[in-house]
Design a protein around this motif. Structure first.
Motif, mmCIF file in Angstrom:
data_model
loop_
_atom_site.group_PDB
_atom_site.id
_atom_site.type_symbol
_atom_site.label_atom_id
_atom_site.label_comp_id
_atom_site.label_asym_id
_atom_site.label_seq_id
_atom_site.Cartn_x
_atom_site.Cartn_y
_atom_site.Cartn_z
ATOM 1 N N GLN A 1 38.033 74.752 -1.372
ATOM 2 C CA GLN A 1 36.692 74.164 -1.357
ATOM 3 C C GLN A 1 35.878 74.527 -2.599
ATOM 4 O OE1 GLN A 1 34.884 75.204 2.499
ATOM 5 N NE2 GLN A 1 34.699 73.009 2.878
ATOM 6 N N LEU A 2 36.197 75.649 -3.222
ATOM 7 C CA LEU A 2 35.458 76.085 -4.406
ATOM 8 C C LEU A 2 36.139 75.651 -5.700
ATOM 9 C CD1 LEU A 2 34.408 79.690 -3.306
ATOM 10 C CD2 LEU A 2 33.123 77.556 -3.096
ATOM 11 N N GLY A 3 37.202 74.858 -5.592
ATOM 12 C CA GLY A 3 37.874 74.364 -6.785
ATOM 13 C C GLY A 3 38.893 75.310 -7.377
ATOM 14 N N TYR A 4 39.287 76.359 -6.639
ATOM 15 C CA TYR A 4 40.339 77.250 -7.134
ATOM 16 C C TYR A 4 41.699 76.571 -6.945
ATOM 17 C CZ TYR A 4 37.184 81.223 -7.620
ATOM 18 O OH TYR A 4 36.170 82.059 -8.028
ATOM 19 N N PRO A 5 42.508 76.497 -8.002
ATOM 20 C CA PRO A 5 43.803 75.825 -7.892
ATOM 21 C C PRO A 5 44.891 76.737 -7.334
ATOM 22 C CG PRO A 5 43.421 76.473 -10.163
ATOM 23 C CD PRO A 5 42.187 76.879 -9.384
ATOM 24 N N PHE A 6 45.802 76.139 -6.583
ATOM 25 C CA PHE A 6 47.004 76.827 -6.126
ATOM 26 C C PHE A 6 48.042 75.763 -5.867
ATOM 27 C CE2 PHE A 6 44.544 75.772 -2.396
ATOM 28 C CZ PHE A 6 45.442 75.502 -1.384
ATOM 29 N N CYS A 7 49.224 76.170 -5.417
ATOM 30 C CA CYS A 7 50.326 75.217 -5.237
ATOM 31 C C CYS A 7 51.076 75.512 -3.948
ATOM 32 C CB CYS A 7 51.332 75.318 -6.394
ATOM 33 S SG CYS A 7 50.645 75.101 -8.040
ATOM 34 N N ARG A 8 51.764 74.523 -3.456
ATOM 35 C CA ARG A 8 52.781 74.812 -2.455
ATOM 36 C C ARG A 8 53.856 75.627 -3.169
ATOM 37 N NH1 ARG A 8 54.932 69.985 1.088
ATOM 38 N NH2 ARG A 8 55.518 69.086 -0.914
#
Length: 368
Positions: free
Chosen positions: A163-170
């Motif tokens: 929600q805060l725009g922090y990127p991550f991945c599967r």
């Protein structure tokens, strides 16, 4: 297909053969960002079939690709030649795509591709007109077989945002990498596709002006994919194809310059693209968490990284009029609940507060 190169002679020698062998006859360009090594000479001597685009200066990842793809379009060179007409390309008598260039492939110089890696992504875009960008599965390049089974940081099994725009991945939460056991083979919509290996519709690329040039490098593909969704397009991941990525080939994660770009671009990313109703809360939270990260680095003695965060915030504020103009140019139309690939929670809290280290441990009801 365009490979952007800057002093990557060894990567070109190592990985270009697999690209030329396994890319279904796609025309391969190397755009050289004013390298000071002998990359250009290597290409002329060992890879004469590669089309060289020599850029005047080191323009960075973003503007380097923007200029290179403008040149490719102006030269009217096909990305996919007539041999692939059977998969949906409409060809004119001259042999070029009748409607212009259909697709671009952005590929890092430190990527090893595999047989058939390009076809599943291309077929996905052919059959789903709303999809504007796609990436394959990204695993670590290594000489150690066990490590090659691990997902790679930049892209893994498809990019998400919280929600805060922090990127991550599967397959990758922060620095925790999972082993690929086929758990993320399913094609699906995501928030962003990695710039290390991205297939993108040419029309959508030019519609949105390509990559954000002020970013220089880092998070530029997230910004592009966020703008694509706001413009009504979809971004997908296709696990039916795999490539191997070295990562950190030009700027290591321990470099304060990378710290600066990540924090400056991170603020600009959320400011440019977050819906107006959500923007105040997101920006306040991001600034506060950035200062927590800065204080932690200072306590650890990482003064160069601490100073990089200070510069990042100062430069973001100094360029606020520019970021505002970009926000107005590409208005954020979608709330977080309306975008695909968004975790309706805080990844920071889930990871550090609740100890969740795998994508599968996140609440699926909070994933769009």
């Amino acid at each position: 297909m365009v490979i952007l190169n800057w002093n990557g002679r060894d990567f070109l020698r190592r990985f270009l053969p697999s690209v030329l062998m396994h890319s279904d006859g796609a025309t391969v360009f190397v755009a050289d960002n004013a390298s000071t090594d002998d990359s250009v000479a290597l290409l002329a001597q060992e890879f004469p079939q590669v089309r060289l685009l020599q850029l005047p200066d080191n323009l960075g990842f973003c503007q380097g690709y923007n200029m290179a793809l403008d040149i490719v379009r102006e030269q009217n060179c096909m990305v996919f030649p007539s041999a692939l007409a059977g998969v949906g390309l409409e060809l004119s008598q001259s042999g070029a795509a009748a409607s212009g260039f259909r697709y671009y492939v952005l590929l890092n110089s430190d990527v090893e591709v595999t047989p058939g890696w390009l076809r599943p992504q291309r077929e996905l875009l052919e059959h789903k007109p709303r999809v504007a960008a796609c990436q394959p599965k990204i695993r670590q390049f290594s000489q150690v077989p066990e490590q090659r089974q691990q997902f790679e940081y930049a892209g893994a099994g498809g990019g998400y945002l919280d929600q805060l725009g922090y990127p991550f991945c599967r397959g990758r939460l922060f620095d925790t990498l999972e082993t690929d056991t086929g758990q993320y083979d399913d094609p699906r919509p995501v928030a962003w596709a990695t710039g290390a290996c991205m297939l993108v519709r040419a029309a959508a690329w030019h519609e949105l002006g390509g990559l954000e040039p002020t970013f220089f490098a880092h998070m530029e593909e997230i910004d592009l994919c966020w703008r694509l969704q706001n413009a009504g397009h979809e971004v997908w991941y296709h696990g039916g194809a795999t490539v191997f990525h070295v990562g950190g080939g030009t700027l290591h994660k321990s470099n304060p310059r990378k710290t600066y770009l990540n924090f400056r671009n991170g603020l600009a990313l959320v400011y440019k693209n977050t819906h107006s109703a959500e923007l105040p809360g997101v920006m306040i939270s991001r600034v506060a968490l950035d200062w927590v990260a800065a204080a932690r680095l200072l306590l650890q003695g990482a003064t160069a990284d601490f100073q990089a965060i200070l510069r990042a915030h100062w430069h973001f504020v100094r360029q606020l009029s520019y970021w505002r103009a970009q926000r107005q140019r590409f208005p954020p139309r979608l709330r977080s609940t309306e975008r695909r690939g968004v975790y309706q929670g805080s990844l920071v809290w889930s990871y550090f507060g609740q100890g969740k280290r795998r994508f599968s441990e996140l609440n699926p009801q909070q994933l769009t």
